[in-house]
Design an enzyme around this catalytic site. Structure first.
Site, short mmCIF file in Angstrom:
data_model
loop_
_atom_site.label_atom_id
_atom_site.label_comp_id
_atom_site.label_asym_id
_atom_site.label_seq_id
_atom_site.Cartn_x
_atom_site.Cartn_y
_atom_site.Cartn_z
N ASP A 1 0.93 -1.04 0.11
CA ASP A 1 0.15 -0.11 -0.28
C ASP A 1 0.66 1.21 0.10
O ASP A 1 1.83 1.25 0.55
CB ASP A 1 -0.95 -0.01 1.12
N GLU B 1 -0.74 -2.05 5.24
CA GLU B 1 0.07 -1.90 6.28
C GLU B 1 0.05 -0.74 7.08
O GLU B 1 0.19 -0.42 8.31
CB GLU B 1 1.71 -2.18 5.92
N HIS C 1 7.53 8.67 4.57
CA HIS C 1 6.35 9.57 4.64
C HIS C 1 6.62 11.11 4.39
O HIS C 1 5.70 11.87 4.33
CB HIS C 1 5.38 9.49 5.89
#
Ligand code: NI
Length: 400
Positions: free
Chosen positions: A86, A144, A371
């Protein structure tokens, strides 16, 4: 004993394909439980490699397949290797030719590389079926990044049985570590991540008349201060934990005492008993302070992923494999970190190891963290990742 040089040659040969897969996945990122195109690509690749018993749609978008070694006449152990598929709801800020085509969705944690590496591993192993006994189960997992995550549901649907899985392995690229290095550690390597929220119901009124009110901000401030004593005064100092209050919302006007306040935060821990202690004590402290200060306090505590705890023997297999692949000077002991990972659910069920593959390259400017909208890896890390995983799997099956 596995001969490393031929594996390295095999991997060098397949790397252009692995990089192409990773870039295709990077261009077409999908959020948790929506990895339909990713899962289709995975299933097609596995099919073309002759992987057996391919199953799709497990816990929505999960995929598994079996690679059976022919050396042992069908005998041997079963080892599972997992990749997550993902992406994240982030707008990519990289100016690369393989930039995300999906606005607001980005592979900013490297799961595109994990998926591409596991497909590469499947290719290496299907070409070596005659060289090992036992079975390798490849598992591609959804979500996840989206607690409660994709792992738990796949386990509930039976991915660790039929055939019975004996050991589990997974990896993550590590943007804080240099490309070409492998980081592996026994015991807890990632934390359990829980969240709490605290609702304070008090009694609002005029800011000039506090005696007619019960001030939820004063109550909340006491709670925040007291929660900071949990780690410093109640948790064993040689064990690690974090309690962070990250939101505190109350009031709208400078001269009005509000009726309510809302707090929320995160709790990180490695030991189950520390986790239990913090869960109990956060509730007891917050409600106790509320009672002492005449407010009504409600605490909700949601358990997220458990701690990721590596088995000692399985970790030794990974460390030996990494040493053979990248050299002893490039294998480092992984220090525990406070982030969480739902591979932990597999490790609750079976012995295994989750390790880290350095992916940072300062000279190339590939330095942005996980991220971050500019996250990108040095793709060369995938050579070390596939090599270490392939050697781990083959050595495990040989020792089994
Ligand atoms: Ni990740």
């Amino acid at each position: 004993m596995v001969v490393e040089a031929p594996i390295r040659n095999d991997i060098d040969e397949i790397m252009p394909g692995v990089i192409a897969d990773r870039r295709h996945l990077h261009e077409h990122p999908e959020l948790g439980f929506q990895e339909h195109k990713t899962a289709r690509l995975v299933a097609e690749r596995l099919e073309s490699l002759g992987v057996e018993d391919i199953r799709t749609g497990i816990n929505k978008t999960g995929v598994t397949g079996l690679i059976r070694g022919t050396a042992g006449g069908g005998e041997g152990k079963v080892v599972l290797v997992r990749a997550d598929m993902d992406a994240l709801p982030i707008v990519e800020e990289n100016a690369v030719e393989y930039k995300s085509h999906h606005d607001g969705v980005m592979h900013a944690c490297g799961h595109d590389a994990h998926t591409a590496m596991l497909l590469g591993l499947a290719r290496v192993l299907t070409e070596r079926r005659d060289q090992f006994a036992g079975t390798v189960k490849v598992l591609f997992q959804p979500a996840e990044e989206l607690p409660p995550g994709g792992a738990k549901g796949m386990i509930a649907e039976g991915v660790l049985n039929e055939p019975h899985v004996d050991a589990v392995f997974g990896l993550h690229v590590a943007q804080e570590e240099a490309v070409g290095t492998i980081h592996v550690g026994a015991g807890p390597v990632m934390a359990a991540a829980d969240r709490f929220s605290i609702h304070i119901k008090a009694k609002g009124g005029h800011g000039a008349a506090p005696h007619d009110c019960i001030d939820p901000i004063a109550v909340g401030a006491q709670i925040v201060s007291s929660l900071q004593t949990l780690v410093s005064r109640e948790v064993d100092p040689i064990r690690h934990a974090v309690v962070s209050v990250c939101t505190f919302h109350a009031g709208n006007a400078f001269n009005v005492i509000p009726d309510t306040a809302e707090l929320s935060g995160t709790v990180r821990s490695f030991d189950p008993d520390v986790r239990d202690l913090l869960q109990d004590r956060i509730a007891a402290l917050a409600t106790g302070i509320g009672a002492a200060m005449r407010a009504k306090v409600e605490v909700t505590y949601d358990r997220g992923y458990p701690a990721t705890v590596n088995d000692e023997a399985m970790t030794a297999i990974v460390r030996d494999a990494a040493t053979a692949v990248v050299g002893a000077d490039r294998v480092h002991t992984k220090k525990p970190q406070m982030g969480a990972e739902d591979f932990s659910y597999f490790l609750l069920e079976r012995p295994g190891c989750f390790f880290f593959v350095g992916s940072k390259n300062e000279a190339e400017g590939l330095v942005w963290g996980h991220h971050h909208p500019r996250f990108d890896i040095d793709e060369e890390c995938m050579t070390a990742g596939i090599g270490t995983m392939a050697t781990t799997v083959l050595n495990f099956l040989e020792q089994a």
